[in-house]
Design a protein around this motif. Structure first.
Motif, short mmCIF file in Angstrom:
data_model
loop_
_atom_site.label_atom_id
_atom_site.label_comp_id
_atom_site.label_asym_id
_atom_site.label_seq_id
_atom_site.Cartn_x
_atom_site.Cartn_y
_atom_site.Cartn_z
N GLN A 20 -4.01 -3.09 -6.23
CA GLN A 20 -3.86 -2.57 -7.59
C GLN A 20 -4.69 -1.31 -7.81
OE1 GLN A 20 -4.90 -6.05 -9.98
NE2 GLN A 20 -2.78 -6.21 -10.67
N THR A 21 -4.33 -0.60 -8.88
CA THR A 21 -5.14 0.49 -9.39
C THR A 21 -5.95 -0.05 -10.57
OG1 THR A 21 -3.59 2.20 -8.70
CG2 THR A 21 -5.11 2.77 -10.46
N ILE A 22 -7.27 0.07 -10.46
CA ILE A 22 -8.18 -0.46 -11.49
C ILE A 22 -8.96 0.69 -12.09
CG2 ILE A 22 -10.03 -2.10 -12.00
CD1 ILE A 22 -7.67 -3.55 -10.86
N ALA A 23 -8.87 0.89 -13.40
CA ALA A 23 -9.67 1.90 -14.09
C ALA A 23 -10.88 1.22 -14.72
CB ALA A 23 -8.85 2.62 -15.15
N VAL A 24 -12.05 1.85 -14.58
CA VAL A 24 -13.29 1.24 -15.05
C VAL A 24 -14.03 2.24 -15.93
CG1 VAL A 24 -15.46 0.15 -14.36
CG2 VAL A 24 -13.42 -0.13 -12.93
N THR A 49 -7.47 0.83 -5.60
CA THR A 49 -7.72 2.21 -5.99
C THR A 49 -8.50 2.16 -7.29
OG1 THR A 49 -5.72 3.08 -4.94
CG2 THR A 49 -6.68 4.38 -6.72
N ALA A 50 -9.71 2.71 -7.29
CA ALA A 50 -10.58 2.65 -8.45
C ALA A 50 -10.64 4.01 -9.14
CB ALA A 50 -11.98 2.20 -8.06
N ILE A 51 -10.32 4.03 -10.42
CA ILE A 51 -10.44 5.23 -11.23
C ILE A 51 -11.68 5.09 -12.09
CG2 ILE A 51 -9.35 6.70 -12.98
CD1 ILE A 51 -6.68 5.28 -12.27
N SER A 52 -12.63 6.00 -11.91
CA SER A 52 -13.88 5.91 -12.66
C SER A 52 -14.57 7.25 -12.65
CB SER A 52 -14.80 4.85 -12.05
OG SER A 52 -16.05 4.82 -12.70
N ILE A 71 -12.69 -1.48 -2.13
CA ILE A 71 -12.07 -0.25 -2.62
C ILE A 71 -11.61 0.59 -1.43
CG2 ILE A 71 -12.46 1.91 -3.87
CD1 ILE A 71 -14.53 0.44 -5.57
N LYS A 72 -10.33 0.97 -1.45
CA LYS A 72 -9.83 1.84 -0.39
C LYS A 72 -9.78 3.31 -0.83
CE LYS A 72 -4.87 1.76 -1.47
NZ LYS A 72 -3.50 1.55 -0.95
N LYS A 73 -9.73 3.55 -2.15
CA LYS A 73 -9.64 4.92 -2.66
C LYS A 73 -10.35 5.03 -3.99
CE LYS A 73 -6.29 8.50 -4.04
NZ LYS A 73 -4.84 8.83 -4.16
N MET A 74 -11.10 6.11 -4.17
CA MET A 74 -11.76 6.41 -5.44
C MET A 74 -11.13 7.66 -6.05
SD MET A 74 -14.32 4.34 -6.36
CE MET A 74 -14.85 5.44 -7.66
N ILE A 75 -10.85 7.60 -7.35
CA ILE A 75 -10.46 8.78 -8.13
C ILE A 75 -11.59 9.00 -9.12
CG2 ILE A 75 -8.75 9.81 -9.68
CD1 ILE A 75 -6.67 7.92 -8.48
N SER A 76 -12.44 10.01 -8.85
CA SER A 76 -13.69 10.17 -9.59
C SER A 76 -14.02 11.64 -9.79
CB SER A 76 -14.85 9.50 -8.83
OG SER A 76 -14.68 8.12 -8.76
N GLY A 102 -13.38 16.76 -17.09
CA GLY A 102 -12.51 16.86 -18.26
C GLY A 102 -11.06 16.55 -17.92
N THR A 103 -10.64 16.96 -16.72
CA THR A 103 -9.28 16.67 -16.28
C THR A 103 -9.09 15.17 -16.11
OG1 THR A 103 -9.14 18.80 -15.15
CG2 THR A 103 -7.55 17.12 -14.50
N LEU A 104 -10.09 14.49 -15.56
CA LEU A 104 -10.01 13.04 -15.39
C LEU A 104 -9.87 12.34 -16.74
CD1 LEU A 104 -10.12 10.57 -13.54
CD2 LEU A 104 -12.62 10.64 -13.73
N ALA A 105 -10.66 12.77 -17.71
CA ALA A 105 -10.58 12.18 -19.05
C ALA A 105 -9.19 12.39 -19.65
CB ALA A 105 -11.65 12.79 -19.95
#
Length: 233
Positions: A20-24, A49-52, A71-76, A102-105
């Motif tokens: 899953q993709t999990i946003a924290v 996939t962690a979005i944080s 976690i296999k991938k971080m989007i940070s 700002g782009t992440l937000a």
């Protein structure tokens, strides 16, 4: 609909799965859902996939899930406080999608608002824009960014009512509202829970329509990321 669960483990038991993709939510270690992150670790789910905004620190926050290799991938946008993150990334064991803060937000906010993509000047002419559509508006170049929607969002609020209306305190308000909006299922960890109707509508930051589950953690650790003190004189 009863949104209140007895503990973090119960709130996550039937909604988190491998891949899953999990946003924290959270900004550094401020405003992170500590109990929910620990419960996510204890589920043993893999290939997330962690979005944080951040990757936590060694042994705390999302750093716990890096230690257990869940976690296999971080989007940070910032990952500078975690040695295990550095080790895994440099060894090719962890994928990383660096995203300007700002782009992440905005990716999270737009995802929650049902907007699939948007254009921004941030990143034009850098590696951030590589492989992405560039378009000109009013003589200026903009890069197209895809929005983010998570399978599950984990957020931390100071106060909530039983309908899931949330109130954040200070710095914790930076990413948590957008993360809450972006989740297909959003679980909120709160310090204070009141009856529906007790919150002033003007103090609500996230409406309850975005929140499906609530867990009370009345005494979170609230660890300080970098403690700096003055020497005694």
């Amino acid at each position: 609909m009863n949104k209140v669960y007895p503990d973090a483990a119960a709130a996550l038991a039937d909604i988190v799965k491998d891949g899953q993709t999990i946003a924290v939510g959270g900004f550094g270690l401020c405003g992170i859902p500590e109990a929910l992150i620990a419960a996510l670790r204890d589920t043993g789910v893999q290939n997330l996939t962690a979005i944080s905004n951040n990757a936590g620190v060694d042994g705390f926050g999302l750093g716990q899930l890096l230690t257990t290799r869940q976690i296999k991938k971080m989007i940070s946008s910032y990952v500078g406080e975690n040695k295990e993150f550095e080790r895994q990334y440099l060894a090719g064991e962890l994928q990383l999608e660096f995203t300007p803060q700002g782009t992440l937000a905005e990716k999270l906010r737009a995802g929650g608002a049902g907007i699939p993509a948007f254009f921004t000047k941030t990143g034009v002419g850098t590696i951030v824009a590589e492989g992405k559509e560039i378009r000109e508006f009013d003589g200026q170049q903009y890069v197209m960014e895809r929005s983010l929607v998570s399978d599950v969002s984990l957020v931390k609020a100071w106060k909530a009512d039983k309908s899931g209306n949330l109130v954040y305190r200070k710095t914790a308000r930076n990413f948590n509202p957008n993360v809450a909006m972006a989740g297909k299922v959003t679980v909120a960890e709160v310090e204070i829970l009141v009856e529906t109707g007790e919150l002033d509508p003007d103090e609500i930051h996230t409406p309850g329509i975005f929140v499906q589950r609530i867990v009370v953690n009345s005494s979170p650790e609230k660890r300080i990321e970098q403690r700096t003190v003055r020497s005694a004189k």
